[in-house]
Design a protein around this motif. Structure first.
Motif: not given
Length: 466
Positions: A288-292, A296-298, A305-312, A362-372
Motif C-alpha cells: 500500500d505504498c506505506r511499508s517502505g 529510503s523510498s524503496i 521484495w522491491a523494485q528499483g533496488c539492490g544489495f552490495r 540501496f536504490q538503483t534508479g532502474y525500475d527493471s532491477t529487483l532485490c529481496g
C-alpha cells in the motif's frame, strides 16, 4: 414512468436481437470504454453490466443514445440500431411539444393588453405625476367616470414588476427594529450557506467512498490494467494468492467465471482504485505504498521484495534466470539470505549471503532491477535469540548429542548430505578439521537449538514427509 425507465426497458428489448457473436463484437468494439474483465463476458448478464458501466461513465443516458446507435450500426445489428433511432425521434418530438414558462408568460401578457370595457364604473382619481403609472382607460366625458382602469403591460411596467421584490429588499429600514431584523436575516442566510457548504464538502458527497479494511481490502472496487495473471478461486483466498504470487502488488476479484482473482503488478495506492456498482467485487493491495524503508523510498512488498533496488557485495553465486524465479532460487540455495536481480549481462540473479535488513538495500534508479530477502528476521525462535532462515537453518547454533555420523565437507553441502542420509533429522556444521558436518538423529524442534559464540557454525532441521 420516467424517461430513464423507458430507455432501460428498450435496452432490454434490444438484447433479444443480439447473438453471442454480436455481443463479442460489441464488447470488442467498445474497447477501453469498459473494463477488460467485462469485455471477456459475452453473456446477457455481462452485456447488461457493460451497459451499466456506460451509464455510470455518462457515455449514454435516456437523452443521448447516439453512442449505442453508432456501435450497433458498426457491428451490423441494424434492427437494434433502428429501435434506438425510433426512440430518439419519438423522444425529440415529445420535447418540442412542451411549452416553456417564458412562452406562457408572454402569451398571457399579450392577452392582458386587450382591455375590456365591461367593468363596473369607478370614480376617476388623478394620481400625482411622479407616482402615476401608465394605464389603459376608457373615459366617459359626460359622466366624468372611468369605465376601466387597467395597467398597460408595456415594457417599462413589466420591468418594474419583475424587479419589485429587489426594491423591497434594498429599501432602507426606517427603524432600529427593522435594522436588527435585516441584519439578523443576513446572518442567518450566511450561516445556512456555510452549513450547506461544509456539509457537502465533508459529509454530503453523492459519490460513494471506498471503505478499506485493516488488510487493505475493500468491497465494490477495482483496479484498471497492469494484469499479471488470473485464477478461479473464492473471494476470501484472493489476497493470500496475490501475496504468494511473485510481482503481484494488488488485485481485483469479480464473479467472472464463478469467481476470478485478477492479480496485478506495479506500484499503486488506494487512490488508484475506482468505485463499482457491483457489491460482490473486491479489490486490495499487498503493497500500500506505506511499508517502505524509513531510510529510503524503496517500497517493499509483504513478501520482502522491491523494485528499483539492490544489495552490495556478499555475493554467494549467480545464475541466469528470469526475474520471477530469482526469489525461489535464493530460497532453495543453501546460505542465500538475500538477492539482487538485474537485466545487465543477460538477466542475472545474484544470490548473496550474510544477515542483512531492508535498510541495507540501496536504490538503483532502474525500475527493471529487483532485490529481496529470504530472511527478514521476522521468523525468530520464541525460546532464544536465534534467527531462523525460511529453510530451517540458523547461524551460531548447535544441537547437543544424538550424533549419527560426521563427514568433512564444506558448509554448503551439509544440509543436502543430511537430507540424503537415512535417519538424519537435524545437523550442525562447524569449521572443525576444515569443516565437519555433524549429522544427528531423533525428533527435535528449533527450541532445542542452543546459541554458540562460533559465528561460522550453523545448525538446521530436515523436514521429512511421513
Amino acid at each position: 414512468m420516467s424517461g430513464q425507465f423507458d430507455f432501460r426497458a428498450l435496452l432490454l428489448k434490444t438484447q433479444e436481437l443480439l447473438s453471442d457473436t454480436d455481443r463479442h463484437r460489441l464488447h470488442f468494439l467498445l474497447g477501453d470504454d469498459i473494463p477488460k474483465y467485462l469485455r471477456d463476458d459475452p453473456s446477457l448478464a455481462g452485456t447488461l453490466r457493460v451497459l451499466e458501466t456506460l451509464f455510470d461513465r455518462s457515455i449514454i443516458n435516456d437523452q443521448d443514445c447516439d453512442y449505442l446507435v453508432d456501435a450497433f450500426s458498426k457491428i451490423q445489428c441494424n434492427d437494434a440500431a433502428k429501435r434506438l433511432k425510433e426512440y430518439k425521434q419519438a423522444h425529440g418530438q415529445n420535447s418540442r411539444q412542451k411549452f416553456s414558462l417564458e412562452d406562457i408568460l408572454l402569451q398571457d401578457s399579450d392577452d392582458d393588453k386587450m382591455c375590456t370595457t365591461e367593468i363596473t364604473p369607478v370614480t376617476f382619481r388623478i394620481l400625482p405625476t411622479e407616482t402615476r403609472a401608465p394605464t389603459c382607460t376608457n373615459v366617459n366625458l359626460e359622466s366624468e367616470e372611468v369605465s376601466s382602469i387597467l395597467p398597460c403591460h408595456n415594457e417599462t411596467t413589466v420591468y418594474n414588476y419583475k424587479y419589485q421584490w429587489i426594491n423591497l429588499i434594498l429599501k432602507r429600514p426606517s427603524s432600529t427594529c427593522a435594522w436588527i431584523l435585516l441584519i439578523s436575516a443576513i446572518l442567518i442566510l450566511i450561516s445556512l450557506a456555510l452549513t450547506v457548504y461544509i456539509w457537502f464538502k465533508y459529509f454530503g458527497s453523492t459519490e460513494k467512498k471506498i471503505i478499506w479494511t485493516k488488510n487493505n481490502t475493500a468491497k465494490s472496487c477495482g483496479f484498471h490494467g497492469n494484469d499479471l495473471s488470473s485464477v478461479q478461486i473464492p473471494k476470501e483466498l484472493c489476497l493470500k494468492k496475490c501475496e504468494e504470487t511473485f510481482e503481484c502488488t494488488h488485485f481485483t476479484w469479480t464473479e467472472h467465471y464463478s469467481g476470478t482473482c485478477w492479480m496485478k503488478k506495479g506500484l499503486v495506492s488506494k487512490n488508484d482504485a475506482f468505485q463499482t456498482n457491483d457489491s460482490t467485487t473486491m479489490c486490495g493491495l499487498t503493497n500500500d505504498c506505506r511499508s517502505g524503508s524509513t531510510s529510503s523510498s524503496i517500497r517493499w512488498s509483504r513478501s520482502d521484495w522491491a523494485q528499483g533496488c539492490g544489495f552490495r557485495e556478499n555475493d554467494l553465486s549467480n545464475v541466469q534466470i528470469p526475474k520471477e524465479h530469482c526469489l525461489k532460487k535464493c530460497e532453495n540455495t543453501f546460505g542465500c539470505t538475500h538477492f539482487t536481480w538485474t537485466e545487465h549481462f543477460g538477466s542475472i540473479c545474484w544470490m548473496k549471503k550474510g544477515l542483512v535488513s531492508k535498510n541495507d538495500a540501496f536504490q538503483t534508479g532502474y525500475d527493471s532491477t529487483l532485490c529481496g530477502m529470504v530472511n527478514d528476521y521476522s521468523l525468530e525462535n520464541t525460546g532464544s535469540s536465534l534467527r531462523w532462515h525460511r529453510n530451517d537453518w540458523a547461524k551460531s547454533c548447535d544441537f547437543c548429542g544424538s550424533n549419527l555420523l560426521n563427514v568433512q565437507i564444506p558448509i554448503e553441502p551439509c544440509v543436502n548430505k543430511c537430507a540424503e542420509t537415512s535417519e538424519c533429522t537435524h545437523f550442525t556444521w562447524t569449521n572443525h578439521n576444515n569443516g565437519t558436518c555433524w549429522m544427528k538423529k531423533g525428533l527435535v524442534s528449533k527450541n532445542q537449538a542452543i546459541p554458540t559464540y562460533d559465528s561460522s557454525a550453523i545448525c538446521g532441521i530436515i523436514e521429512r514427509t511421513r
